[in-house]
Write an enzyme that holds these catalytic residues in place. Structure first.
Site, PDB file in Angstrom:
ATOM      1  N   HIS A 229       0.842  -1.200   0.000  1.00  0.00           N
ATOM      2  CA  HIS A 229       0.000   0.000   0.000  1.00  0.00           C
ATOM      3  C   HIS A 229       0.876   1.249   0.000  1.00  0.00           C
ATOM      4  CE1 HIS A 229      -3.873   2.074   1.369  1.00  0.00           C
ATOM      5  NE2 HIS A 229      -2.959   3.030   1.451  1.00  0.00           N
TER       6      HIS A 229
ATOM      7  N   HIS B 238       1.156   5.440  -2.077  1.00  0.00           N
ATOM      8  CA  HIS B 238       0.538   6.434  -2.957  1.00  0.00           C
ATOM      9  C   HIS B 238       1.637   7.084  -3.794  1.00  0.00           C
ATOM     10  CE1 HIS B 238      -3.553   6.524  -1.073  1.00  0.00           C
ATOM     11  NE2 HIS B 238      -2.857   5.980  -0.079  1.00  0.00           N
TER      12      HIS B 238
ATOM     13  N   GLN C 228     -10.019   9.634  -3.618  1.00  0.00           N
ATOM     14  CA  GLN C 228      -9.545  10.297  -2.405  1.00  0.00           C
ATOM     15  C   GLN C 228     -10.631  11.161  -1.748  1.00  0.00           C
ATOM     16  OE1 GLN C 228      -5.975  10.803  -0.673  1.00  0.00           O
ATOM     17  NE2 GLN C 228      -7.825  10.930   0.570  1.00  0.00           N
TER      18      GLN C 228
ATOM     19  N   GLU D  75     -10.316   4.488   8.380  1.00  0.00           N
ATOM     20  CA  GLU D  75      -9.012   5.067   8.716  1.00  0.00           C
ATOM     21  C   GLU D  75      -9.235   6.275   9.622  1.00  0.00           C
ATOM     22  OE1 GLU D  75      -4.993   6.899   6.578  1.00  0.00           O
ATOM     23  OE2 GLU D  75      -6.770   6.465   5.366  1.00  0.00           O
TER      24      GLU D  75
END
Length: 421
Positions: A55, A57, A150, A211
Site C-alpha cells: 500500500h 501512494h 480520495q 481510517e
C-alpha cells in the site's frame, strides 16, 4: 545459467545452492555440482522472495511541503493539502517523483508494488501518469494500480463517473474511502458501487477502510458482507482499519470472525497510522493501528504498507519494508519469536496473497525473483533493518549493495562493528 551458493532459506536448517536458468528457478539443493556461467557466494545470508509494498501512494510521494506542510499531522489536513496540490499537478512531476520512489523501493528489496492513484482529479493525469510508469518499469518491478477516490465516490457530483473512466483506462483494482463520504448511507452506497464495478470489469478491490479513531466508523463489516454476497473471498483488501483499535472487544471479536469467513486481506500501514491516527485523543493516546495481533491469531491475512513517503500526509520515509515491520513490532507488541516470523511474512508471502500473486516464492519453475539480505535470518533482518545485498528480477541482477564498514579504534586496536552477534 548461474548458481547462488550457500544460501539460507526460510525454514531450512542447512545452507543450499540455487540454480537459475532462463529466468526461472531450476534446481535447489545442497552442494550442487556442474558448470555454471557465474557463481555468487552469499556466505550464509538470508535469501528471500522479494518484499512486497502492499500500500503506497506513488502519485503523491516526495511532495512534502508542497504547497504547504501538514502542521496538525491529521489525515483531514493531509487531504486538504493534497486537494490544493491537485490544482497545479503536472504529469511530468508525478512521474518523476514516482520513478524516484520506485528506485528507492527496489533498492530496499521491493519488486511488487500496489499503488493507489487518486481518481477524483478531474483530468485523471494521476492515473495516466502511473499507468505510464507501470509500463516503463515493468522489466524491473510489477506494479498494481488501484483507482482510489480520495475525495469519496459520492461526496461530490460525478466522482463516480470519473472513477469508472479511470477503471476503463486500465487499473488493476478498485478502491474507496467510505468513511469520508458525507453520510454513513453514502459510505455504504460507495461500497455497493465498488463491488458492482469490480464485478463488471473483473477487478480486485482494495478499500481505505475506517481510517480514523472513531469507534463508530464500521464500514469493514459492510465490506465483509458484500465480499460474501459476491463470492469474492480472498480478492478483497481493507487497508488501515484503524478504528478497530477503538472498538469494544465483543464487537471486535465478532468482526474478526466475519473477516476470516470472508477471507478479507488487511493492510496495516504502521508509519503513517502511528503519525496520523488518534491526534485528537489528548492523553492517554491510543496506538493508531489495527488489531494486528488478534487478526493474526484468528488466521486473517495481514500485510504491511508504507502508505506515505514524504507527502502531505507524512513527511518521512524511504520505502523500507523492514523499517515498517520493525516499527509495527513496537507499536503492536509483536516481540515473540513467532511474532517476528509473522512480521517477515507480512512483508513477503502475506503481501503476495493480498495482491493475488500466482508466480511468487523460491520454488522450482517460478520466476527467479529474489533478494539477498545482509542478515542470517528473519529476526536479524528486522532487528537491524538490514541492507539488501542483491536484488534479482527474472534471474537478472538489478541491484548490488556494498555494505557499510565501521572501524572503531580503541587504544590503538581496531574493531569491526556490524551489530551482529
Amino acid at each position: 545459467m548461474f548458481i547462488v551458493r550457500n544460501a539460507k532459506l526460510r525454514g531450512k536448517d542447512n545452507l543450499v545452492d540455487i540454480v537459475i536458468e532462463n529466468g526461472k528457478f531450476k534446481e535447489i539443493g545442497e552442494n550442487i555440482r556442474g558448470e555454471f556461467k557465474e557463481e555468487i557466494d552469499v556466505n550464509g545470508n538470508l535469501v528471500s522472495p522479494p518484499f512486497i509494498e502492499s500500500h503506497v501512494h506513488l502519485d503523491a510521494t516526495l511532495t512534502v511541503g508542497t504547497p504547504r506542510y501538514n502542521e496538525s499531522g491529521t489525515l483531514l489536513e493531509g487531504i486538504e493539502i493534497w486537494g490544493e496540490r491537485k490544482k497545479t499537478l503536472k504529469k511530468e512531476d508525478i512521474k518523476k517523483n514516482a520513478l524516484e520512489t520506485i528506485k528507492w523501493l527496489i533498492a530496499n528489496g521491493v519488486l511488487y508494488i500496489r499503488t493507489h492513484a487518486d481518481c477524483t482529479e478531474e483530468s485523471l493525469i494521476t492515473v495516466e501518469a502511473l499507468i505510464e510508469v507501470k509500463e516503463e518499469m515493468k522489466e524491473y518491478v510489477d506494479i498494481q494500480i488501484v483507482a482510489f477516490p480520495q475525495d469519496g465516490v459520492f461526496a461530490y457530483k460525478d466522482m463516480d463517473k470519473l472513477m469508472e473512466k479511470s477503471i476503463k483506462m486500465g487499473v488493476d483494482a478498485i478502491g474507496g474511502i467510505p468513511h469520508v463520504e458525507i453520510t454513513r448511507e453514502d459510505g455504504i452506497k460507495s461500497i455497493e458501487y465498488i463491488f458492482h464495478m469490480a464485478k463488471k470489469y473483473n477487478k480486485l478491490i482494495d478499500i481505505h477502510t475506517d481510517e480514523t479513531g472513531d469507534d463508530q466508523s464500521r464500514f469493514l463489516e459492510v465490506i465483509a458482507k458484500y465480499t460474501l454476497e459476491n463470492e469474492m473471498n480472498g480478492l478483497v483488501t481493507a487497508s488501515h482499519t484503524t478504528a478497530m483499535h477503538n472498538y469494544n472487544n465483543d464487537y471486535a471479536s465478532k468482526l474478526i470472525g466475519i473477516l476470516k469467513r470472508a477471507d478479507i486481506n488487511i493492510v496495516s500501514n504502521p508509519s503513517s497510522n502511528a503519525l496520523i491516527q488518534n491526534r485528537l485523543d489528548g492523553y492517554p493516546r491510543k496506538r493508531g493501528h489495527t488489531r494486528v495481533d488478534e487478526l493474526i491469531q484468528r488466521g486473517v491475512n495481514v500485510s504491511i504498507g508504507n502508505d506515505d513517503i514524504m507527502d502531505p500526509f507524512a513527511p518521512l520515509g524511504k520505502g523500507n519494508m523492514l523499517q515498517a515491520a520493525h516499527l509495527l513490532a513496537h507499536m503492536a507488541h509483536l516481540s515473540s519469536n513467532e511474532d517476528i516470523l509473522n512480521l517477515f511474512d507480512m512483508i513477503t508471502i502475506n503481501g503476495a496473497k493480498s495482491l493475488n500473486l500466482k508466480d511468487y516464492g523460491i520454488k522450482l519453475g517460478n520466476s527467479a525473483n529474489f533478494i539477498v539480505l545482509d542478515a542470517k535470518d528473519e529476526r536479524e533482518a528486522i532487528r537491524l533493518t538490514s541492507d539488501v545485498l542483491y536484488v534479482f528480477k527474472n534471474g537478472k541482477m538489478i541491484l548490488k549493495t556494498m555494505p557499510v564498514k565501521r572501524c572503531l579504534i580503541i587504544q590503538d586496536k581496531s574493531y569491526n562493528i556490524d551489530f551482529k552477534i
